[in-house]
Design a protein around this motif. Structure first.
Motif, mmCIF file in Angstrom:
data_model
loop_
_atom_site.group_PDB
_atom_site.id
_atom_site.type_symbol
_atom_site.label_atom_id
_atom_site.label_comp_id
_atom_site.label_asym_id
_atom_site.label_seq_id
_atom_site.Cartn_x
_atom_site.Cartn_y
_atom_site.Cartn_z
ATOM 1 N N HIS A 21 14.732 59.794 19.494
ATOM 2 C CA HIS A 21 15.715 58.959 18.640
ATOM 3 C C HIS A 21 15.210 59.445 17.549
ATOM 4 N N TRP A 22 16.412 60.142 16.694
ATOM 5 C CA TRP A 22 16.378 61.438 15.586
ATOM 6 C C TRP A 22 16.420 61.002 14.328
ATOM 7 N N PRO A 23 15.939 60.085 13.625
ATOM 8 C CA PRO A 23 16.449 59.106 12.745
ATOM 9 C C PRO A 23 16.605 60.077 11.701
ATOM 10 N N ALA A 24 17.575 59.365 10.647
ATOM 11 C CA ALA A 24 18.502 60.075 10.072
ATOM 12 C C ALA A 24 17.655 61.365 8.527
ATOM 13 N N VAL A 25 18.335 62.155 7.933
ATOM 14 C CA VAL A 25 17.351 62.763 6.871
ATOM 15 C C VAL A 25 18.777 62.405 5.822
ATOM 16 N N PRO A 26 18.278 61.880 4.983
ATOM 17 C CA PRO A 26 18.727 61.059 3.991
ATOM 18 C C PRO A 26 19.689 62.901 2.511
ATOM 19 N N GLY A 27 20.382 62.692 2.661
ATOM 20 C CA GLY A 27 21.156 63.437 1.193
ATOM 21 C C GLY A 27 21.787 64.630 2.549
ATOM 22 N N THR A 28 21.966 64.985 3.947
ATOM 23 C CA THR A 28 22.241 65.557 4.847
ATOM 24 C C THR A 28 23.914 65.052 5.106
ATOM 25 N N GLU A 29 24.261 64.163 4.909
ATOM 26 C CA GLU A 29 25.640 64.081 4.947
ATOM 27 C C GLU A 29 26.214 64.929 5.247
ATOM 28 N N PRO A 30 27.086 64.999 5.867
ATOM 29 C CA PRO A 30 27.742 64.312 7.349
ATOM 30 C C PRO A 30 26.742 64.692 8.388
ATOM 31 N N TYR A 31 26.082 65.953 8.436
ATOM 32 C CA TYR A 31 25.405 66.493 9.790
ATOM 33 C C TYR A 31 24.383 65.939 9.951
ATOM 34 N N MET A 32 23.210 65.087 9.394
ATOM 35 C CA MET A 32 22.341 64.140 10.085
ATOM 36 C C MET A 32 21.441 63.338 9.593
ATOM 37 N N ALA A 33 22.988 62.137 8.884
ATOM 38 C CA ALA A 33 22.729 61.015 7.984
ATOM 39 C C ALA A 33 24.155 60.902 8.490
ATOM 40 N N PRO A 34 24.643 59.420 7.810
ATOM 41 C CA PRO A 34 23.686 58.177 7.305
ATOM 42 C C PRO A 34 22.638 57.633 8.546
ATOM 43 N N ASP A 35 22.900 57.856 9.670
ATOM 44 C CA ASP A 35 22.820 56.913 11.263
ATOM 45 C C ASP A 35 21.778 57.265 11.721
#
Ligand SMILES: [Cu+2]
Length: 801
Positions: free
Chosen positions: A439-453
């Motif tokens: 499970h790889w948690p979202a990193v807020p502020g990096t949408e859409p690469y590593m967020a929002p989910d």
């Protein structure tokens, strides 16, 4: 036991006897040979009696043992036994164990034993003169007392000098043994009967990373041919590491306690740490604790360059409770392993936490007609990765947490029945259940690469394996021994629905979720081995094995073709990008191997062993190229796991010769180990990944009373047969010189030595690429091979009581 009188008339009759062992059980039962009795005195190198040494006499045909302890005068006496051939093992912590095959005649017999000062592991392994329990000639077993190896090395490094083994370097604790060119999950790694799965898409927590080298008492390596009772779900071979057997009080004492405390310091990379092993026991109950802590900083290579992300810290705790009475042994082990940080110079990620909790219950019962050995086990693993500070040219902006939770559980059960004087039957069953969430948690502020989910890499991944096997070891006469075995492993795999960080991952996720993930593999293994002992100094062996490994969860279920996500998958240290393949089939190895062993009749002065082998792997799990990408001057591949036929052939050699051996001038010997192998993919003719070039080690070792000292030299050829698909770098040849010395006072031992004494700069042929330097340089320039440790001096102190 060798029974010469009952010689059979023909091979056909012999084969029938193997095929119908149960019939022979009913027909013949046990023979009644004469009674023998063994006694003697155990001495240390200064000819003083050793009190409390454990003396074990094992019938190699049945595996059943008689155990006793030496008394205040160092004397031991074993109960009456049938005459025949046995393995005698004598051990006392702090001294090198004694192991020899002896033949007991009718009547009383005396055997005095002198235990030597243990040799440090830098020296080259001597070919074993004894092969207990029907092990192949090519198998190597090393034994030691607990605490004789301090944790200045990872457990995998204990294997480095064994014929047929080369080490693939990774994090400080995660190096993987390669047996005959096959490593990682192609090798079955068994620690105290337990096989732990990798709970990480980069295999940062392989089975050997959970065992402190100081708590390994016995290491057995079988490269290539493996009896089916020790194999399964692997194609390269098996490594078995056992912690010390529980200590119980001897005949002449009411209770017994012993312990070893050691500490080490290594200057290159500033490694240091203590180890402690302690036992308290009476005749029936025993309690043991073994713990170690170690910290390592980054090392420097021979050019003085600091190799970043070679740091690590780790803690291991194992509590053992054991009980025994006549014919019964119960052992419960509880382990807690904690690695708060560990760098991986050849990966995009570093380990920022790894916790392993394990329970292992063993029950051994001697029914008289056979011995049952059963274990149940559970391990939970909590693993976290992120990008360490050393790697990032852009501080904190590259933050990318990844969390993996794995759960292993299952049982193993083996029943060993001596059918008659000729045949021993082994029957067994195993279940290994593995559950994985990655499970790889979202990193807020990096949408859409590593967020929002969050990114669900593996969601409720399951891999369950049920195995059955049967094996017969037969001693036909004084010259011929055979081992025949057959095994079935059924593997069920499945995984849940997945999703990515954002819509940019949706197409892959939807395609993956739309199809069934359930897979069932029915795998069949077989081993046939025949040994011929020409005379007291020459033996030959030939064997065939068919072995199967089913894909792991990532090989089948890594679902994203996104560059960043696929760059997180892979345990190869190559910087490439990997995508799974639902259509992947199990890989099946067909191995033919021969061994020839020569030694002097007493097996004391010299020995030579040569093992040529060839393996044809049907559906070898390699990869197909999807795309390439370039950053700076370096090119990387995105690869999808795929089946392709492959071939590996090679030869191992090992030998030793005693130069002198006398009370006055001590014992001196020269040892040597060499390995050559070649591996290629048959459709393209290209080299397989991670093939060790031609290499040899030689050592000189002298022991004189309490002194032990030696020199070692390792030579490795240029690596030119590389895997072009993975852009594997070529590496130049090199030679490394080492030395070590120790002095033993009985209750204390001092060790000192040095590795790579000439401070040679060298690139590791199996180390992969230095991703750390490349990332820290902002993904520019040409990525370079990982370099090995420069000159390193160490000192170690061991106290025992
Ligand atoms: Cu990891």
């Amino acid at each position: 036991m060798r029974i010469q009188s009952a010689r059979t008339s023909g091979i056909l009759k012999s084969l029938l006897a193997v095929l119908l062992p149960i019939t022979s059980l009913a027909a013949t039962g046990h023979a009644e040979p004469g009674r023998a009795q063994l006694s003697g005195v155990v001495f240390d190198p200064s000819s003083r009696a050793v009190v409390g040494a454990t003396v074990t006499l094992t019938d190699p045909a049945t595996g059943s043992s008689q155990v006793t302890k030496t008394n205040d005068q160092g004397q031991y006496r074993l109960p009456e036994l049938p005459a025949g051939k046995y393995e005698l093992k004598v051990r006392r912590s702090g001294l090198a164990p004694f192991l020899e095959t002896i033949t007991l005649m009718d009547g009383p017999q005396r055997m005095d034993v002198t235990l030597q000062i243990p040799t440090r592991k830098e020296s080259v392994t001597v070919p074993a003169a004894v092969q207990p329990h029907g092990l192949p000639l090519a198998a190597n077993t090393q034994t030691t007392g607990a605490g004789d190896w301090s944790r200045d090395q990872s457990a995998a490094e204990l294997l480095a000098d064994t014929p047929g083994v080369s080490l693939r370097q990774s994090g400080d604790l995660a190096s993987a043994p390669m047996l005959h060119g096959m490593g990682d999950e192609r090798v079955k790694l068994v620690v105290d009967g337990l096989t732990v799965s990798n709970s990480c898409p980069n295999h940062m927590n392989p089975p050997l990373s959970y065992v402190a080298s100081s708590s390994a008492a016995e290491v057995t390596v079988m490269a290539g041919i493996t009896p089916v009772s020790m194999g399964g779900d692997s194609i390269g071979g098996t490594v078995i590491i056992n912690s010390p057997a529980p200590v119980f009080a001897g005949e002449d004492e009411n209770w017994h306690s012993e312990g070893v405390l050691s500490a080490f310091f290594r200057n290159n990379g500033g490694g240091y740490g203590p180890d402690l092993t302690a036992w308290v026991a009476n005749h029936n109950f025993s309690m043991g604790y073994s713990g170690s802590w170690a910290d390592f900083d980054d090392y420097s290579d021979g050019s003085g360059h600091k190799v970043t992300s070679t740091y690590a810290q780790t803690t291991d705790n194992v509590v053992t409770l054991a009980a025994q009475d006549a014919g019964n042994l119960v052992v419960l082990q509880a382990g807690l392993h904690h690695t708060p940080y560990e760098g991986f110079p050849n990966a995009q990620m570093d380990l920022v936490r790894n916790i392993g909790e394990s329970l292992n219950l063993r029950y051994r019962h001697d029914f008289g007609w056979g011995v049952l050995d059963a274990r149940g086990f559970w391990q939970g693993t909590w693993h976290s990765m992120n990008i360490g500070e050393d790697k990032s040219a852009f501080p904190m902006s590259m933050w990318m947490p990844m969390n993996t939770h794995g759960r292993d559980s299952g049982y193993t059960a083996k029943l060993e029945v001596p059918v008659n004087n000729r045949h021993t039957l082994r029957l067994g069953s195993e279940v290994h259940h593995f559950l994985l969430d990655d499970h790889w948690p979202a990193v807020p502020g990096t949408e859409p690469y590593m967020a929002p989910d969050p990114f669900l890499s593996i969601y409720h991944g399951q891999r369950t394996r049920l195995a059955w096997f049967g094996e017969v070891v037969s001693q036909w006469n004084s010259k011929w021994t055979t081992l025949l075995g057959i095994r079935n492993d059924t593997v069920w795999m499945n995984t849940g629905q997945v999703s990515g960080y954002s819509d940019m991952y949706a197409a892959d996720a939807e395609a993956f979720n739309a199809v069934s993930h359930a897979r069932t593999d029915i795998n069949l293994d077989a081993t046939a081995l025949a040994r011929y002992e020409l005379n007291r100094s020459t033996a030959f062996e030939i064997g065939y094995a068919r072995k199967t490994r089913s894909p792991n969860l990532y090989e089948r279920y890594a679902w994203s073709t996104n560059w960043m996500a696929s760059g997180m998958i892979g345990w190869f240290g190559d910087g490439n990008y990997y995508v799974g393949n639902l259509d992947l089939k199990p890989e099946v190895a067909h191995t033919v191997s021969a061994s020839a062993a020569w030694h002097d009749a007493a097996k004391k002065r010299w020995a030579l062993k040569v093992t040529p082998y060839q393996t044809y792997v049907q559906d070898y799990i390699d990869a197909d190229l999807l795309a390439t990408t370039a950053y700076g001057d370096s090119t990387f591949a995105q690869l999808r796991f795929a089946n392709h036929n492959a071939r590996i052939y090679g030869v191992d050699g090992a030998g030793n010769v005693t130069l002198w051996d006398s009370a006055k001038s001590g014992h001196a010997e020269i040892t040597g180990v060499m390995g050559y192998l070649h591996g290629d993919r048959l459709d393209t003719g290209t080299g397989l990944y991670h093939m060790m070039p031609l290499n040899a080690r030689t050592g000189f070792e002298e022991k004189l009373k309490r002194w032990s000292a030696g020199l070692s030299f390792q030579a490795v050829d240029r690596k030119s047969n590389v895997d072009s698909l993975r852009f594997e770098p070529q590496t130049p040849g090199y030679g490394l010189l080492g030395t070590h010395a120790s002095y033993d006072w009985g209750h204390m031992r001092l060790d000192a030595g040095g590795e790579n004494l000439l401070n040679r700069y060298y690139e590791l042929p199996l180390g992969g690429v230095n991703f750390d330097d490349y990332m820290a340089g902002g993904w520019m320039g040409q990525i370079r091979p990982l370099t090995g440790r420069g000159r390193s001096l160490y000192i170690g102190l061991t106290l025992r009581y």
